[in-house]
Design a protein around this motif. Structure first.
Motif, PDB file in Angstrom:
ATOM      1  N   PHE A   1      32.476 162.381  44.465  1.00  0.00           N
ATOM      2  CA  PHE A   1      32.526 161.049  43.882  1.00  0.00           C
ATOM      3  C   PHE A   1      33.728 160.243  44.366  1.00  0.00           C
ATOM      4  N   PHE A   2      34.768 160.906  44.867  1.00  0.00           N
ATOM      5  CA  PHE A   2      35.952 160.195  45.342  1.00  0.00           C
ATOM      6  C   PHE A   2      35.872 159.834  46.820  1.00  0.00           C
ATOM      7  N   LEU A   3      35.053 160.533  47.583  1.00  0.00           N
ATOM      8  CA  LEU A   3      34.953 160.257  49.012  1.00  0.00           C
ATOM      9  C   LEU A   3      34.492 158.829  49.307  1.00  0.00           C
ATOM     10  N   PRO A   4      33.472 158.298  48.618  1.00  0.00           N
ATOM     11  CA  PRO A   4      33.105 156.906  48.901  1.00  0.00           C
ATOM     12  C   PRO A   4      34.167 155.906  48.458  1.00  0.00           C
ATOM     13  N   VAL A   5      34.930 156.250  47.435  1.00  0.00           N
ATOM     14  CA  VAL A   5      36.024 155.369  47.005  1.00  0.00           C
ATOM     15  C   VAL A   5      37.069 155.301  48.115  1.00  0.00           C
ATOM     16  N   ILE A   6      37.391 156.458  48.689  1.00  0.00           N
ATOM     17  CA  ILE A   6      38.362 156.513  49.782  1.00  0.00           C
ATOM     18  C   ILE A   6      37.863 155.689  50.973  1.00  0.00           C
ATOM     19  N   LEU A   7      36.630 155.942  51.388  1.00  0.00           N
ATOM     20  CA  LEU A   7      36.073 155.233  52.544  1.00  0.00           C
ATOM     21  C   LEU A   7      35.942 153.735  52.275  1.00  0.00           C
ATOM     22  N   GLY A   8      35.423 153.380  51.108  1.00  0.00           N
ATOM     23  CA  GLY A   8      35.253 151.968  50.772  1.00  0.00           C
ATOM     24  C   GLY A   8      36.576 151.233  50.658  1.00  0.00           C
ATOM     25  N   ALA A   9      37.582 151.887  50.078  1.00  0.00           N
ATOM     26  CA  ALA A   9      38.893 151.246  49.942  1.00  0.00           C
ATOM     27  C   ALA A   9      39.533 151.031  51.310  1.00  0.00           C
ATOM     28  N   ALA A  10      39.455 152.032  52.179  1.00  0.00           N
ATOM     29  CA  ALA A  10      40.028 151.883  53.523  1.00  0.00           C
ATOM     30  C   ALA A  10      39.293 150.794  54.309  1.00  0.00           C
ATOM     31  N   HIS A  11      37.978 150.817  54.258  1.00  0.00           N
ATOM     32  CA  HIS A  11      37.161 149.825  54.962  1.00  0.00           C
ATOM     33  C   HIS A  11      37.418 148.423  54.397  1.00  0.00           C
ATOM     34  N   GLY A  12      37.447 148.310  53.086  1.00  0.00           N
ATOM     35  CA  GLY A  12      37.718 147.018  52.457  1.00  0.00           C
ATOM     36  C   GLY A  12      39.110 146.503  52.777  1.00  0.00           C
ATOM     37  N   ALA A  13      40.097 147.401  52.809  1.00  0.00           N
ATOM     38  CA  ALA A  13      41.465 146.999  53.150  1.00  0.00           C
ATOM     39  C   ALA A  13      41.521 146.434  54.567  1.00  0.00           C
ATOM     40  N   LEU A  14      40.786 147.033  55.487  1.00  0.00           N
ATOM     41  CA  LEU A  14      40.747 146.507  56.856  1.00  0.00           C
ATOM     42  C   LEU A  14      40.153 145.098  56.891  1.00  0.00           C
ATOM     43  N   HIS A  15      39.091 144.876  56.127  1.00  0.00           N
ATOM     44  CA  HIS A  15      38.518 143.524  56.073  1.00  0.00           C
ATOM     45  C   HIS A  15      39.504 142.532  55.469  1.00  0.00           C
ATOM     46  N   LEU A  16      40.212 142.950  54.432  1.00  0.00           N
ATOM     47  CA  LEU A  16      41.185 142.056  53.799  1.00  0.00           C
ATOM     48  C   LEU A  16      42.374 141.773  54.719  1.00  0.00           C
ATOM     49  N   ILE A  17      42.793 142.769  55.483  1.00  0.00           N
ATOM     50  CA  ILE A  17      43.860 142.541  56.470  1.00  0.00           C
ATOM     51  C   ILE A  17      43.390 141.518  57.501  1.00  0.00           C
ATOM     52  N   ASP A  18      42.149 141.686  57.954  1.00  0.00           N
ATOM     53  CA  ASP A  18      41.591 140.722  58.912  1.00  0.00           C
ATOM     54  C   ASP A  18      41.559 139.324  58.308  1.00  0.00           C
ATOM     55  N   LEU A  19      41.139 139.211  57.038  1.00  0.00           N
ATOM     56  CA  LEU A  19      41.097 137.901  56.387  1.00  0.00           C
ATOM     57  C   LEU A  19      42.498 137.335  56.155  1.00  0.00           C
ATOM     58  N   ALA A  20      43.478 138.204  55.927  1.00  0.00           N
ATOM     59  CA  ALA A  20      44.854 137.729  55.762  1.00  0.00           C
ATOM     60  C   ALA A  20      45.404 137.198  57.086  1.00  0.00           C
ATOM     61  N   LEU A  21      45.037 137.844  58.172  1.00  0.00           N
ATOM     62  CA  LEU A  21      45.505 137.405  59.489  1.00  0.00           C
ATOM     63  C   LEU A  21      44.720 136.207  60.001  1.00  0.00           C
ATOM     64  N   ASN A  22      43.445 136.130  59.646  1.00  0.00           N
ATOM     65  CA  ASN A  22      42.536 135.075  60.132  1.00  0.00           C
ATOM     66  C   ASN A  22      41.756 134.478  58.963  1.00  0.00           C
ATOM     67  N   PRO A  23      42.392 133.650  58.131  1.00  0.00           N
ATOM     68  CA  PRO A  23      41.681 133.122  56.955  1.00  0.00           C
ATOM     69  C   PRO A  23      40.525 132.223  57.365  1.00  0.00           C
ATOM     70  N   ARG A  24      39.510 132.199  56.515  1.00  0.00           N
ATOM     71  CA  ARG A  24      38.349 131.329  56.742  1.00  0.00           C
ATOM     72  C   ARG A  24      38.744 129.876  56.520  1.00  0.00           C
ATOM     73  N   ASP A  25      37.960 129.002  57.078  1.00  0.00           N
ATOM     74  CA  ASP A  25      38.155 127.567  56.881  1.00  0.00           C
ATOM     75  C   ASP A  25      37.915 127.240  55.413  1.00  0.00           C
ATOM     76  N   PRO A  26      38.835 126.557  54.743  1.00  0.00           N
ATOM     77  CA  PRO A  26      38.667 126.253  53.318  1.00  0.00           C
ATOM     78  C   PRO A  26      37.397 125.451  53.028  1.00  0.00           C
ATOM     79  N   ALA A  27      36.860 124.735  54.004  1.00  0.00           N
ATOM     80  CA  ALA A  27      35.662 123.940  53.773  1.00  0.00           C
ATOM     81  C   ALA A  27      34.413 124.805  53.611  1.00  0.00           C
ATOM     82  N   GLN A  28      34.477 126.079  54.014  1.00  0.00           N
ATOM     83  CA  GLN A  28      33.309 126.959  53.930  1.00  0.00           C
ATOM     84  C   GLN A  28      33.054 127.409  52.522  1.00  0.00           C
TER      85      GLN A  28
END
Length: 159
Positions: A132-159
């Motif tokens: 039950f913890f393995l998907p939490v680990i994978l999802g958290a790591a994967h989600g953190a990578l997406h959030l890092i990408d969004l922090a480095l490259n934010p979307r256009d506020p108009a979207q």
């Protein structure tokens, strides 16, 4: 997005998408079979509840990063939308960075808990309870990578 991070996220997204579809299909198949067994044959599979619960947890936690990527999670923007676009981008960077840090903490904590519970077994399926913890680990790591990408490259506020 940096080319290396872009490739990593594209592959992780593809794998997560396939696992989410497989998990959803497994849930439907197991629950449907369990219903047929109970109401048609007056019996049941001992492992059906545990298997469908495992599939549910895996499906949900692996789908979370896909929602982060698409911006489909609930957000309250009543105040933020009143700021100029430059401030909106700055706030998006800060909040995505903080959320990435939070998911990193969730990931590390989940690894520790999974290690501590590795020897515990599930009741009807011979698996570690850490399943039950393995998907939490994978999802958290994967989600953190997406959030890092969004922090480095934010979307256009108009979207």
């Amino acid at each position: 997005m940096a080319p290396a991070l872009s490739r990593i996220l594209a592959r992780a997204d593809q794998g997560a998408r396939l696992l989410v579809m497989a998990g959803a299909a497994l849930m439907v198949a197991v629950v449907s079979a369990q219903v047929v067994m109970r109401y048609v044959f007056n019996g049941s599979f001992d492992w059906a509840d545990e298997a469908s619960r495992i599939a549910f947890v895996w499906t949900i936690f692996l789908a979370i990063p896909l929602g982060i990527r698409d911006g489909s999670h609930v957000g309250i923007e009543l105040l933020v939308r009143r700021f100029p676009p430059r401030i909106q981008r700055l706030l998006a960077r800060v909040m995505n960075g903080l959320a990435a840090l939070m998911l990193a903490v969730v990931c590390v904590t989940s690894v520790r808990v999974a290690q501590m519970t590795w020897s515990e077994r599930l009741g009807s399926v011979d698996l570690t309870s850490s399943v039950f913890f393995l998907p939490v680990i994978l999802g958290a790591a994967h989600g953190a990578l997406h959030l890092i990408d969004l922090a480095l490259n934010p979307r256009d506020p108009a979207q």
